[in-house]
Design an enzyme around this catalytic site. Structure first.
Site, PDB file in Angstrom:
ATOM      1  N   ARG A   1       0.863  -1.177   0.000  1.00  0.00           N
ATOM      2  CA  ARG A   1       0.000   0.000   0.000  1.00  0.00           C
ATOM      3  C   ARG A   1       0.902   1.230   0.000  1.00  0.00           C
ATOM      4  O   ARG A   1       2.027   1.188   0.517  1.00  0.00           O
ATOM      5  CB  ARG A   1      -0.906   0.017   1.231  1.00  0.00           C
TER       6      ARG A   1
ATOM      7  N   LYS B   1      -1.843  -2.545   8.176  1.00  0.00           N
ATOM      8  CA  LYS B   1      -2.990  -2.119   8.978  1.00  0.00           C
ATOM      9  C   LYS B   1      -2.959  -2.803  10.349  1.00  0.00           C
ATOM     10  O   LYS B   1      -2.583  -3.965  10.466  1.00  0.00           O
ATOM     11  CB  LYS B   1      -4.297  -2.461   8.251  1.00  0.00           C
TER      12      LYS B   1
ATOM     13  N   TYR C   1      -9.560 -10.833  -6.490  1.00  0.00           N
ATOM     14  CA  TYR C   1      -8.622 -10.808  -7.618  1.00  0.00           C
ATOM     15  C   TYR C   1      -8.745 -12.048  -8.487  1.00  0.00           C
ATOM     16  O   TYR C   1      -8.260 -12.056  -9.615  1.00  0.00           O
ATOM     17  CB  TYR C   1      -7.193 -10.661  -7.113  1.00  0.00           C
TER      18      TYR C   1
ATOM     19  N   HIS D   1      -2.214   2.509  -5.759  1.00  0.00           N
ATOM     20  CA  HIS D   1      -2.924   1.282  -5.404  1.00  0.00           C
ATOM     21  C   HIS D   1      -3.160   0.392  -6.626  1.00  0.00           C
ATOM     22  O   HIS D   1      -3.374  -0.812  -6.488  1.00  0.00           O
ATOM     23  CB  HIS D   1      -4.252   1.612  -4.716  1.00  0.00           C
TER      24      HIS D   1
ATOM     25  N   ARG E   1      -0.542  -2.166  -6.711  1.00  0.00           N
ATOM     26  CA  ARG E   1      -0.837  -3.240  -5.755  1.00  0.00           C
ATOM     27  C   ARG E   1      -1.860  -4.206  -6.356  1.00  0.00           C
ATOM     28  O   ARG E   1      -1.742  -5.430  -6.226  1.00  0.00           O
ATOM     29  CB  ARG E   1      -1.349  -2.634  -4.451  1.00  0.00           C
TER      30      ARG E   1
ATOM     31  N   HIS F   1      -3.681  -9.239   3.881  1.00  0.00           N
ATOM     32  CA  HIS F   1      -5.128  -9.287   4.078  1.00  0.00           C
ATOM     33  C   HIS F   1      -5.446 -10.193   5.265  1.00  0.00           C
ATOM     34  O   HIS F   1      -4.995 -11.341   5.312  1.00  0.00           O
ATOM     35  CB  HIS F   1      -5.829  -9.854   2.839  1.00  0.00           C
TER      36      HIS F   1
END
Length: 346
Positions: free
Chosen positions: A188, A212, A317, A282, A285, A308
């Site tokens: 990111r 995150k 994806y 992004h 990514r 994730h």
């Protein structure tokens, strides 16, 4: 002074008002003048304070407070407390947010998540017995497929000729290293600019990324990205000011580059390469995820590399490269629409 003392102030009525970053001055003034609302929000401030100590981001805390403040206003209007809010009351509040306040479904989902977590904390603290969000679900709208650029377009971006002017040439060495890393390792943009020098291991070709929730992961570093990084670091060491630890820095300021600067530099590079498609960090990514899945089919590995927490986020994806799947199907399946070079019947 403890964390709670730092963000709370006590009033004559025994209630507290939040002065932390998740509470604006205007909102603080409104709460100050409303004793009923202040009483409802007191446990919310306590909960957010515990999350702050656990290093939740200010953005997350602000979003949580905004959602819970809306429910508190709803409950105050009905003269209810947190423990008197049942599924019926919650459904009425959510309906009001969607139909009257015209809030987007995704935003209401975020508010519902905040409410769910808050009630979980209330139950842990023996301040409530029932979580009204249990079993309550909003109908999810279909998640849009991410935009993807093909490999040829990325090659056009990353392998473009170095600019003629010395200043732009130096900047391109840094920019190329950033873009190669975004695509090579699926970072990111916030993770990219947060990287320090110590996070990159050029000998073992890996990068330590803080994502995150302050979760750390190790991701592979591609040979092309490592090569671009090596070229950039010679200039970075000349630009750096005050021993800044940041990996990517501004040539003018000598300090850590901002996410906005990365976005702007990518658009400059795309224009210079003659690319008409809208390019943003992004997107690189997205391309990493799609191209890795297309080449490997290893969903779990890609999930780990992307950071994730939920594999369903990675699974989106798998739908992106559908055109390629149909081509494979047409070539391989005996009952597909492809033409076969059968011998003419006699």
């Amino acid at each position: 002074m403890g964390a709670s003392d730092m963000v709370m102030s006590t009033h004559q009525d025994g209630q507290t008002t939040q002065t932390a970053p998740w509470l604006s001055a205007e909102l603080a003034a409104n709460i100050e003048s409303d004793a009923a609302l202040r009483a409802l929000l007191a446990p919310v401030h306590r909960w957010l304070n515990t999350l702050s100590v656990r290093n939740h981001s200010p953005h997350t805390l602000t979003a949580y407070f905004a959602g819970l403040n809306q429910l508190a206003l709803f409950l105050r209007g009905k003269r209810l407390t947190w423990t008197r809010c049942d599924k019926r009351q919650l459904a009425q509040h959510i309906s009001q947010r969607l139909d009257e306040d015209k809030l987007a479904l995704a935003s209401v989902q975020q508010e519902l998540s905040a409410i769910r977590h808050f009630y979980g904390w209330l139950i842990e603290e023996d301040l409530a017995r029932i979580n009204p969000t249990t079993g309550y679900q909003l109908k999810r709208s279909p998640r849009p497929l991410p935009s993807i650029a093909d490999v040829d377009l990325l090659t056009q971006l990353l392998d473009q000729q170095i600019p003629d002017t010395p200043e732009q040439a130096r900047l391109w060495l840094r920019d190329k290293a950033m873009f190669e890393l975004l695509y090579s390792s699926g970072l990111r943009v916030g993770e990219l600019v947060a990287l320090d020098m110590a996070d990159v291991d050029l000998s073992d070709l890996r990068v330590r990324v803080t994502g995150k929730g302050n979760k750390t992961r190790l991701v592979p570093l591609g040979a092309k990205a490592a090569e671009a990084m090596t070229r950039y670091l010679q200039h970075r060491n000349l630009w750096v000011e005050q021993m800044d630890s940041a990996l990517f820095i501004s040539e003018k300021l000598g300090t850590r580059l901002s996410t906005r600067a990365v976005q702007q530099r990518l658009k400059v590079a795309a224009t210079r390469a003659g690319i008409a498609q809208n390019m943003y960090p992004h997107l690189l990514r997205h391309c990493f995820a799609s191209h890795m899945l297309s080449g490997s089919g290893d969903l779990r590995a890609v999930q780990e590399m992307l950071g994730h927490s939920d594999i369903s986020t990675t699974q989106i994806y798998t739908h992106v490269d559908f055109a390629k799947l149909t081509q494979v199907y047409d070539r391989a399946h005996p009952r597909a629409t492809h033409t076969q070079n059968d011998e003419n019947p006699t």
